[in-house]
Design an enzyme around this catalytic site. Structure first.
Site, PDB file in Angstrom:
ATOM      1  N   ARG A 291      68.518 -27.250 -20.866  1.00  0.00           N
ATOM      2  CA  ARG A 291      67.804 -28.363 -20.007  1.00  0.00           C
ATOM      3  C   ARG A 291      67.976 -27.963 -18.617  1.00  0.00           C
ATOM      4  NH1 ARG A 291      69.867 -33.616 -22.153  1.00  0.00           N
ATOM      5  NH2 ARG A 291      68.324 -34.910 -20.837  1.00  0.00           N
TER       6      ARG A 291
ATOM      7  N   ARG B 259      57.066 -32.558 -14.406  1.00  0.00           N
ATOM      8  CA  ARG B 259      58.290 -31.626 -14.788  1.00  0.00           C
ATOM      9  C   ARG B 259      57.870 -30.064 -14.432  1.00  0.00           C
ATOM     10  NH1 ARG B 259      61.348 -34.910 -18.290  1.00  0.00           N
ATOM     11  NH2 ARG B 259      63.463 -33.953 -18.892  1.00  0.00           N
TER      12      ARG B 259
ATOM     13  N   ARG C  64      72.148 -38.973 -27.811  1.00  0.00           N
ATOM     14  CA  ARG C  64      70.823 -37.985 -28.019  1.00  0.00           C
ATOM     15  C   ARG C  64      71.399 -36.891 -28.342  1.00  0.00           C
ATOM     16  NH1 ARG C  64      67.239 -38.902 -22.629  1.00  0.00           N
ATOM     17  NH2 ARG C  64      67.135 -36.503 -23.048  1.00  0.00           N
TER      18      ARG C  64
HETATM   19  P1  AMP Z   1      64.157 -36.704 -20.937  1.00  0.00           P
HETATM   20  O1  AMP Z   1      64.384 -38.175 -21.555  1.00  0.00           O
HETATM   21  O2  AMP Z   1      63.454 -37.104 -19.681  1.00  0.00           O
HETATM   22  O3  AMP Z   1      65.519 -36.072 -20.553  1.00  0.00           O
HETATM   23  O4  AMP Z   1      63.181 -35.664 -21.783  1.00  0.00           O
HETATM   24  C1  AMP Z   1      64.150 -35.155 -23.070  1.00  0.00           C
HETATM   25  C2  AMP Z   1      62.891 -33.950 -23.384  1.00  0.00           C
HETATM   26  O5  AMP Z   1      61.567 -34.437 -23.627  1.00  0.00           O
HETATM   27  C3  AMP Z   1      62.890 -33.000 -22.400  1.00  0.00           C
HETATM   28  O6  AMP Z   1      64.205 -32.235 -22.450  1.00  0.00           O
HETATM   29  C4  AMP Z   1      61.764 -32.392 -22.794  1.00  0.00           C
HETATM   30  O7  AMP Z   1      61.847 -31.305 -24.210  1.00  0.00           O
HETATM   31  C5  AMP Z   1      60.927 -33.260 -23.304  1.00  0.00           C
HETATM   32  N1  AMP Z   1      60.069 -33.998 -21.991  1.00  0.00           N
HETATM   33  C6  AMP Z   1      60.269 -35.142 -21.458  1.00  0.00           C
HETATM   34  N2  AMP Z   1      59.215 -35.339 -20.246  1.00  0.00           N
HETATM   35  C7  AMP Z   1      58.714 -33.913 -20.394  1.00  0.00           C
HETATM   36  C8  AMP Z   1      57.593 -33.467 -19.458  1.00  0.00           C
HETATM   37  N3  AMP Z   1      57.190 -34.195 -18.448  1.00  0.00           N
HETATM   38  N4  AMP Z   1      57.115 -32.208 -19.944  1.00  0.00           N
HETATM   39  C9  AMP Z   1      57.399 -31.593 -20.866  1.00  0.00           C
HETATM   40  N5  AMP Z   1      58.380 -31.853 -21.479  1.00  0.00           N
HETATM   41  C10 AMP Z   1      59.089 -33.319 -21.470  1.00  0.00           C
END
Ligand code: AMP
Length: 238
Positions: A192, A108, A181
């Site tokens: 985000r 990311r 969530r």
């Molecule tokens: P997601 O379920 O992929 O939308 O991730 C939810 C949250 O987890 C994100 O908004 C970040 O706070 C954290 N997160 C997930 N993947 C990453 C990553 N590769 N690097 C940093 N933070 C992450």
């Protein structure tokens, strides 16, 4: 060869035998990476590695990593690279990743991408990554995010606008009350998106310039989008 939406449902029974290798699913929050990763798991029998899911599980278990990550996640901010890389490194050591894996939500940031590239380069037998970037328009993203509900038992993903459960608020399979969530609320979504544009959009450009990159339209039925991804990955692996 390319696959239609109906073909993709019987894809794993067909005669196509590519070794999928490492696949990156890139794209904005709400674009459908998690949903599509679950389709690809069925097709190729390789694991989905969702850094968001792994982090949520650390938060739920109250580990040190979970304590460091929880507040940042609630605010829609990214967790520090060193913590996420370490977590991914551990997951990639599991034997189920041998034929490939789908990274969903990682890398990311550019430092995460460079870390992954270096790690794969150090494994002479590893296939290079193929990167698939999913796209849908901004209004769709908002509906997908704010309408998203998960079953806390089986993790099925619903959407109250686009893919509602048969009984409002409850999982079709488990009957459990569906949950939203905390970071799917509209105000957190804005943060985000900001993090995505600032830190993750450059990752998409990084893989675009490396080749082995495809942009896929994420609009339409789940199976139709999965068919587009399969076609793209096959082409990139041939
Ligand atoms: P997601 O379920 O992929 O939308 O991730 C939810 C949250 O987890 C994100 O908004 C970040 O706070 C954290 N997160 C997930 N993947 C990453 C990553 N590769 N690097 C940093 N933070 C992450």
């Amino acid at each position: 060869m390319s696959f239609s939406a109906t073909q993709v449902e019987s894809y794993s029974d067909t005669a196509v035998h590519i070794v999928p290798g490492p696949i990156l699913l890139l794209g904005a929050p709400g674009v459908g990476k998690g949903t599509q990763a679950k389709e690809l798991v069925k097709i190729w029998s390789i694991p989905q590695i969702s850094t968001g899911d792994l982090l949520r599980s650390h938060v739920a278990q109250g580990t040190e990593l979970g304590k460091a990550a929880g507040a940042l996640m609630q605010q829609g901010e990214l967790v520090p690279d060193s913590l996420v890389n370490e977590m991914v490194a551990r997951r990639l050591q599991e034997p189920d990743t041998a034929r490939g894996y789908i990274l969903d939500g990682f890398p990311r940031t550019l430092p995460q991408a460079h870390w992954l590239d270096a790690r794969l380069a150090a494994q002479p037998d590893a296939l290079p990554v193929v990167a698939v970037s999913l796209h849908v328009d901004y209004n769709q993203l908002i509906r997908r995010i704010t309408g998203r509900r998960n079953c806390p038992v089986c993790q099925r993903i619903y959407n109250i606008y686009l893919n509602p459960p048969r009984t409002a608020g409850f999982c079709d399979v488990e009957g459990a009350a569906l949950a939203q969530r905390a970071d799917d609320r509209e105000e957190v979504f804005a943060e985000r998106m900001r993090a995505y544009n600032a830190q993750t959009a450059p990752v998409v450009e990084h893989y675009r310039t490396q080749g082995r990159f495809a942009e896929v339209d994420g609009d339409g039925a789940i199976a139709a989008v999965a068919a587009r991804i399969v076609t793209a990955v096959e082409r990139l692996r041939s």
